[in-house]
Design an enzyme around this catalytic site. Structure first.
Site: not given
Ligand code: MN
Length: 495
Positions: A52, A76, A80-81, A263
């Protein structure tokens, strides 16, 4: 998505194609660091978690984004994880990358449910944007990868994530001028939020485009030669299919009549200078008859999000109607990347100065106040996430308002007194009622009644902007208080 082929090696290869200045060792180190931290974790799809952040970084590399942002993207989800802390990231990668990762981490934790969650999320994103807009660029890439892997989640969650992407992320990308990301977010979410409509629109588009490839290729070839004959060397010409969600919205406006959509395919001509843009428009019109009212000069009058281009729609030789968009490489870069253009490497134009986005500032100022009130959710969406229109004062000053705004919104935008005393409006020299919806390009003159005491309660039924609503409600509240005070004066015994 070909995740399996996305490796750290291929990421570094991509980065090398657009910048020589990148610190490839740091990118590799960030990858190893994240891989280590996420070791043993898997995605819902069963793949190792590192897939990911790696895909998020690859998306940014495909957009030729600054390697610093890409490095933060690899890291990123670490704080948090995993057990690895932000301090450790700072020790290893320095404060700039750590602060970007922190920005993403702050966005991650949502406490509430339902509407409150929605608002909390908006507020967090607005704060993050005001602090460092690069955080949003990573967040968009993160969300795009999550949308491409939604299949692994339960339907309820799929719907929630897709709806949030469509209603919050895409409009924010739009307001930031990042057309490319807005389009991708919309089309990925469209399929989950309105599955039936998605299939129907896709079928309409595919049918309409069937067998047109050769014709479109030929047109592009012809134009290229035609321009070259007059000394204009095109940077590029390419045909782009209209995105599905954008087609869906247009079909709704045109009574679902595909023949009214001109368009469906737009041919983009990129030429070196602004003079070349106008010259190219002239050459197109010399060869093909333009449709009345379809020539738009967004170069001299850019759209509120900064978009610039010349648009025209012509009848081609076989009677087919085609839209052309003509712009310089700088305009193209701005249209696709918006605020992100500053961190985007383009082969045809140098890095842009960071663009000043005033609404982010406005937002930062008022967010504390209004984002905490539930009833304001619709207003926030209208004031900050909706498309904007440009209207003019009789002197030609440009006023930028949300779509659906009325003369009263316009009046309050000019001045509180003008709002309070406004009694009528002339739109393009015609008298119009105060609840008329303004359109792009309208010239508005407010008729004032000096004796008017103040705004009327009914206005609350049609005004759209936060400014106008605040003024009217405050006035009515004060009036109410005044009345009560008068009443007290009357009933209380005089001393
Ligand atoms: Mn993520």
């Amino acid at each position: 998505m070909p995740n399996k082929k996305q490796t750290i090696e291929s990421l570094l290869e991509k980065v090398k194609t657009y910048t020589k200045k990148a610190d490839l060792d740091i990118i590799r180190l960030a990858y190893d660091f994240a891989d280590n931290a996420h070791n043993g974790q898997t995605r819902k799809s069963g793949e190792p978690y590192i897939v990911h952040p790696l895909a998020t970084a690859h998306f940014l590399a495909d957009m030729r984004i600054d390697p610093v942002i890409l490095t933060a993207a690899l890291l990123h989800d670490v704080p948090e994880d995993t057990d690895v802390t932000l301090d450790e990231i700072e020790k290893n990668f320095g404060s700039e990358i750590a602060s970007l990762v922190q920005g993403i981490t702050k966005l991650g934790k949502l406490k509430y449910r339902g509407v409150e969650r929605y608002i909390e999320n908006l507020r967090k994103m607005f704060v993050a944007m005001a602090e460092d807009v690069r955080v949003m660029i990573i967040k968009f890439a993160d969300r795009i990868h999550n949308l491409t892997t939604l299949g692994a989640l339960p339907p309820q969650k799929q719907y929630r994530i897709a709806l949030e992407s469509l209603e919050i992320y895409a409009p924010i990308a739009n307001r930031l001028g990042i057309g490319e990301i807005k389009g991708i977010l919309e089309d990925l979410s469209f399929e989950y939020v309105y599955p039936k409509e998605y299939q129907r629109v896709k079928q309409i588009r595919d049918e309409k485009l069937k067998g047109k490839d050769e014709f479109l290729r030929q047109i592009q070839e012809d134009i290229k030669n035609e321009l070259l004959n007059t000394g204009i060397k095109t940077v590029s010409i390419d045909g782009r299919n209209k995105r599905l969600y954008s087609l869906y919205q247009k079909l709704q406006r045109k009574d679902h009549d595909i023949t009214q959509v001109y368009d469906l395919v737009a041919i983009r001509i990129i030429v070196p200078t602004i003079a070349d843009c106008y010259a190219s428009l002239g050459i197109l019109h010399k060869h093909w008859r333009p449709l009345k009212g379809r020539i738009k000069d967004y170069i001299s009058q850019p759209k509120p999000n900064g978009y610039q281009s010349l648009h025209t729609t012509v009848f081609s030789d076989n009677g087919e109607i085609i839209e052309f968009q003509i712009r310089t490489p700088e305009m193209h870069d701005d249209a696709e990347y918006g605020v992100a253009a500053h961190w985007h490497y383009d082969e045809h134009c140098s890095k842009r100065p960071a663009r000043e986005i005033t609404w982010i500032k406005e937002l930062a100022e008022i967010q504390k106040d209004i984002l905490n009130k539930l009833s304001d959710l619709e207003e926030i969406k209208i004031d900050f996430l909706q498309n904007r229109i440009f209207v003019f004062t009789p002197k030609g000053d440009v006023i930028d308002l949300p779509e659906g705004a009325t003369p009263v919104d316009f009046a309050y935008h000019i001045h509180t007194d003008i709002g309070d005393k406004c009694n009528g409006a002339r739109i393009n020299e015609q008298m119009a009622s105060l609840d008329t919806e303004l359109k792009n390009g309208d010239v508005i003159e407010i008729v004032i009644d000096k004796n008017r005491k103040g705004p009327s309660q009914d206005w609350l039924n049609f005004i759209k902007t936060h400014t106008a609503k605040t003024h009217v409600t405050n006035y009515l509240k004060d009036k109410q208080k005044g009345k009560i005070a008068d009443w007290f004066k009357y009933v209380l015994p005089k001393k």
